[in-house]
Design an enzyme around this catalytic site. Structure first.
Site, mmCIF file in Angstrom:
data_model
loop_
_atom_site.group_PDB
_atom_site.id
_atom_site.type_symbol
_atom_site.label_atom_id
_atom_site.label_comp_id
_atom_site.label_asym_id
_atom_site.label_seq_id
_atom_site.Cartn_x
_atom_site.Cartn_y
_atom_site.Cartn_z
ATOM 1 N N LEU A 148 0.834 -1.207 0.000
ATOM 2 C CA LEU A 148 0.000 0.000 0.000
ATOM 3 C C LEU A 148 0.865 1.251 0.000
ATOM 4 O O LEU A 148 1.816 1.337 0.762
ATOM 5 C CB LEU A 148 -0.879 0.029 1.256
ATOM 6 C CG LEU A 148 -1.657 -1.234 1.600
ATOM 7 C CD1 LEU A 148 -2.391 -1.045 2.918
ATOM 8 C CD2 LEU A 148 -2.639 -1.543 0.486
ATOM 9 N N LYS A 199 8.941 -8.404 -0.761
ATOM 10 C CA LYS A 199 8.589 -7.089 -0.216
ATOM 11 C C LYS A 199 9.808 -6.159 -0.193
ATOM 12 O O LYS A 199 9.768 -5.027 -0.685
ATOM 13 C CB LYS A 199 8.007 -7.269 1.190
ATOM 14 C CG LYS A 199 7.881 -6.021 1.995
ATOM 15 C CD LYS A 199 6.818 -5.091 1.446
ATOM 16 C CE LYS A 199 6.912 -3.730 2.094
ATOM 17 N NZ LYS A 199 5.730 -2.946 2.001
ATOM 18 N N ALA A 247 12.893 12.707 -10.799
ATOM 19 C CA ALA A 247 14.007 13.201 -9.974
ATOM 20 C C ALA A 247 13.492 14.283 -9.041
ATOM 21 O O ALA A 247 12.476 14.919 -9.305
ATOM 22 C CB ALA A 247 15.100 13.752 -10.881
ATOM 23 N N CYS A 255 8.893 3.883 4.789
ATOM 24 C CA CYS A 255 9.152 2.583 4.158
ATOM 25 C C CYS A 255 10.489 2.515 3.419
ATOM 26 O O CYS A 255 11.351 1.721 3.788
ATOM 27 C CB CYS A 255 8.010 2.251 3.211
ATOM 28 S SG CYS A 255 6.417 2.303 4.033
HETATM 29 C C1 UGA Z 1 6.040 2.639 -0.624
HETATM 30 C C2 UGA Z 1 5.712 1.704 -1.799
HETATM 31 O O1 UGA Z 1 5.447 2.483 -2.983
HETATM 32 C C3 UGA Z 1 4.500 0.818 -1.470
HETATM 33 O O2 UGA Z 1 4.271 -0.113 -2.549
HETATM 34 C C4 UGA Z 1 4.785 0.042 -0.174
HETATM 35 O O3 UGA Z 1 3.694 -0.765 0.221
HETATM 36 C C5 UGA Z 1 5.071 1.031 0.938
HETATM 37 O O4 UGA Z 1 6.209 1.851 0.566
HETATM 38 C C6 UGA Z 1 5.372 0.246 2.199
HETATM 39 O O5 UGA Z 1 6.367 -0.462 2.250
HETATM 40 O O6 UGA Z 1 4.532 0.246 3.104
HETATM 41 P P1 UGA Z 1 5.066 4.973 0.251
HETATM 42 O O7 UGA Z 1 6.217 4.989 1.182
HETATM 43 O O8 UGA Z 1 3.710 5.272 0.771
HETATM 44 O O9 UGA Z 1 4.932 3.535 -0.472
HETATM 45 O O10 UGA Z 1 5.352 6.067 -0.862
HETATM 46 P P2 UGA Z 1 5.765 6.126 -2.402
HETATM 47 O O11 UGA Z 1 4.628 6.626 -3.194
HETATM 48 O O12 UGA Z 1 6.385 4.872 -2.852
HETATM 49 O O13 UGA Z 1 6.872 7.287 -2.365
HETATM 50 C C7 UGA Z 1 8.051 7.173 -1.566
HETATM 51 C C8 UGA Z 1 8.950 8.371 -1.759
HETATM 52 O O14 UGA Z 1 9.530 8.364 -3.057
HETATM 53 C C9 UGA Z 1 8.247 9.732 -1.631
HETATM 54 O O15 UGA Z 1 9.066 10.601 -0.857
HETATM 55 C C10 UGA Z 1 8.140 10.231 -3.054
HETATM 56 O O16 UGA Z 1 8.119 11.627 -3.153
HETATM 57 C C11 UGA Z 1 9.415 9.653 -3.654
HETATM 58 N N1 UGA Z 1 9.387 9.493 -5.128
HETATM 59 C C12 UGA Z 1 8.488 8.663 -5.708
HETATM 60 C C13 UGA Z 1 10.303 10.179 -5.894
HETATM 61 O O17 UGA Z 1 11.151 10.949 -5.396
HETATM 62 N N2 UGA Z 1 10.275 10.016 -7.267
HETATM 63 C C14 UGA Z 1 9.383 9.188 -7.873
HETATM 64 O O18 UGA Z 1 9.428 9.075 -9.130
HETATM 65 C C15 UGA Z 1 8.465 8.501 -7.074
#
Ligand code: UGA
Length: 426
Positions: A148, A199, A247, A255
Site C-alpha cells: 500500500l 517485499k 528526480a 518505508c
Molecule cells: C512505498 C511503496 O510504494 C509501497 O508499494 C509500499 O507498500 C510502501 O512503501 C510500504 O512499504 O509500506 P510509500 O512509502 O507510501 O509507499 O510512498 P511512495 O509513493 O512509494 O513514495 C516514496 C517516496 O519516493 C516519496 O518521498 C516520493 O516523493 C518519492 N518518489 C516517488 C520520488 O522521489 N520520485 C518518484 O518518481 C516517485
C-alpha cells in the site's frame, strides 16, 4: 493486531470486502479515537469508509487482545518494525503479538504476517507461538506482504497489482486465496522466505529507480539537459516503465529509507555486499544536500534572508513527515541563518522544527510574502494552481527552487522568476 497505518487500512478494507473485523492495539487512546470514527493519521477516504463500517458493525476496535484472538480464525500481524540504530528491523512488537497469540488461542488459527520483516520472520513467529502455547492447538503462519502507498492505500488494497501468499502448506494458502477472492489481480503462491524477500526487493528496486534518476539529474544539471525529457524518453520503453522516474529532493517516508537499510543489514549478516543498494542509500542521503547546495550557489549566503518552503510531508496526500527531505532542508536553511516560512496543506510543524527561525503559514501566498525564495519540497498539486504572477510581485527576490520539478520552467521564467529544478534548469 496493530492499529497503525497498515493495520487500520487493512482492517477497514477487509470490512469493505465483506468480512467482520476486530482491530486491536495496546494504545487505548488510539482505539478510542478509531472507535469514534477518527483515524489518528490522514489517509484520503479512510474516515468515511471507517464510519460506514462502524455504523454497520462490520468493524470494531479494542485493547482486549484475548477476546479478539479467541473470536478470530485469521489473525493479521500489522505491528511496526522500526529500524534499530544499525538499520535492522526491530521485531519486538512482532514477537509480542506472536507470544500473545500463542498464549490466548483456543483452537486452530491462521496467523498472517503483514509487518515488513526480514527473511525468516515467519519461522520466528512460529517458534514464538509454540513457546507461549499452553495447549498444543494447531496453527499456520503465512507471509502476506503489503504494497500500500500512503495517500493511495484504499485504492491499492482494493485494486492490488498482485497478492503474495507465502506459505509452505496448502490449507492456509487456500484460506488466504478465499480471503482475497473478488480482487482482480494475480495471486502468487510462494514460500514464506520468498514472500518476505519480495517485499524488500520491491521497495528497494523502486528506491533504486529514484536514486538512479536523482544521480542522473546531477549530470543533467552539468550537461544542461532536461531530466524530465530524459525520463519521458526512457519511460516509454515498457521494459523500463514510466513510474518512479521523477528526480527531486529524494525519497522519504516510513518505508523506503527503513527497508533499504534493513535489506542492506540483512545481506550484511550473510556476508553479501549489495553494492548497488548501498549507493542508492548514499545518493538519497545526499540528495537534499544537493538541493541545499544549489540554493547556496545560486543565492550566495542565505543568512538574514527569508525563504518560503512548500511542503512538509514526504509526499502529497499524507500528513506523514517521517524521513521527509523537507525536514532536513528546513532545518539546515535555519541553521544557515535564514528565516523559514513553511506551508503545507494539512501537515503541521513537528516539534523538532519548532524553532524561532521557523514559522508555519496558512497559505502558500502568505509564506512567500516578502520572501527571497520559494523552495518546493513536496509536490502537492495545489502548488501548480498558485497565481505565481501575483506571488512574484509580493516577493523581495524572485528565486524558485523546485525540489520536485513540478512547475513549468518556461512559464515560471515568463513571470520573471529565476527558476531552478533538479536536473531541470535548462
Ligand atoms: C512505498 C511503496 O510504494 C509501497 O508499494 C509500499 O507498500 C510502501 O512503501 C510500504 O512499504 O509500506 P510509500 O512509502 O507510501 O509507499 O510512498 P511512495 O509513493 O512509494 O513514495 C516514496 C517516496 O519516493 C516519496 O518521498 C516520493 O516523493 C518519492 N518518489 C516517488 C520520488 O522521489 N520520485 C518518484 O518518481 C516517485
Amino acid at each position: 493486531m496493530g492499529a497503525g497505518f497498515v493495520g487500520t487500512t487493512t482492517a477497514v478494507t477487509f470490512a469493505e470486502l465483506g468480512h467482520k473485523v476486530i482491530c486491536i492495539d495496546t494504545d487505548a487512546k488510539k482505539v478510542e479515537s478509531l472507535s469514534r470514527g477518527k483515524p489518528p493519521f490522514y489517509e484520503p477516504s479512510l474516515k468515511e469508509m471507517l464510519i460506514k463500517h462502524l455504523e454497520a458493525s462490520n468493524i470494531r476496535f479494542s485493547t482486549d487482545a484475548k477476546s479478539a484472538i479467541e473470536a478470530s480464525t485469521i489473525i493479521f500481524i500489522c505491528v511496526g518494525t522500526p529500524a534499530t540504530e544499525n538499520g535492522d528491523a526491530d521485531l519486538t512488537y512482532v514477537r509480542q503479538a506472536a507470544l500473545s497469540i500463542g498464549a490466548q488461542m483456543n483452537g486452530y488459527r491462521l496467523v498472517v504476517n503483514k509487518s515488513t520483516a526480514p527473511v525468516g520472520t515467519c519461522t520466528r513467529i512460529q517458534n514464538w507461538i509454540w513457546e507461549s502455547q499452553t495447549n498444543p492447538w494447531e496453527f499456520d503462519v503465512v507471509s502476506n506482504p503489503e504494497f500500500l502507498r500512503e495517500g493511495n492505500a484504499l485504492f491499492d488494497f482494493l485494486h492490488p497489482r498482485r497478492v503474495i501468499i507465502g506459505s509452505t502448506n496448502a490449507k492456509p494458502a487456500a484460506l488466504m486465496q478465499n480471503l482475497y477472492e473478488g480482487l482482480a489481480c494475480p495471486i502468487i503462491h510462494t514460500n514464506p522466505n520468498t514472500a518476505e524477500l519480495i517485499k524488500y526487493a520491491s521497495n528497494s528496486f523502486l528506491a533504486t529507480k529514484i536514486s538512479f534518476m536523482n544521480e542522473l539529474a546531477r549530470l543533467c544539471d552539468t550537461l544542461k539537459v532536461n531530466i524530465r525529457d530524459v525520463a519521458n524518453g526512457m519511460g516509454l520503453d515498457s521494459r523500463i516503465g514510466s513510474d518512479f522516474l521523477e528526480a527531486g529532493v529524494g525519497y522519504g517516508g516510513s518505508c523506503f529509507p527503513k527497508d533499504v537499510s534493513a535489506l542492506l543489514q540483512m545481506a550484511g549478516e550473510y556476508e553479501v555486499n549489495l553494492t548497488i543498494l548501498r549507493q542508492v542509500k548514499q545518493v538519497n542521503d545526499t540528495q537534499w544536500v544537493y538541493l541545499l547546495n544549489k540554493i547556496l550557489s545560486v543565492m550566495g549566503s542565505v543568512k538574514g534572508k527569508s525563504l518560503a518552503v512548500y511542503g512538509l510531508s514526504f509526499k502529497p496526500n499524507t500528513n506523514d513527515t517521517r524521513e521527509s527531505p523537507s525536514r532536513f532542508v528546513i532545518l539546515h536553511l535555519a541553521k544557515q541563518g535564514a528565516t523559514v516560512r513553511v506551508h503545507d496543506p494539512i501537515t503541521t510543524l513537528p516539534s523538532s522544527l519548532q524553532l524561532p527561525a521557523i514559522r508555519q503559514c496558512q497559505t502558500p501566498e502568505a509564506a512567500a510574502d516578502e520572501a527571497d525564495a520559494v523552495v518546493i519540497c513536496t509536490d502537492w498539486p495545489e502548488y501548480r494552481d498558485i497565481d505565481w504572477g501575483a506571488v512574484k510581485t509580493k516577493m523581495r527576490q524572485a528565486y524558485v527552487f523546485d525540489g520536485r520539478n513540478m512547475l513549468d520552467m518556461e512559464l515560471m521564467r515568463s513571470f520573471g522568476f529565476s527558476y531552478h529544478g533538479i536536473g531541470y534548469s535548462n
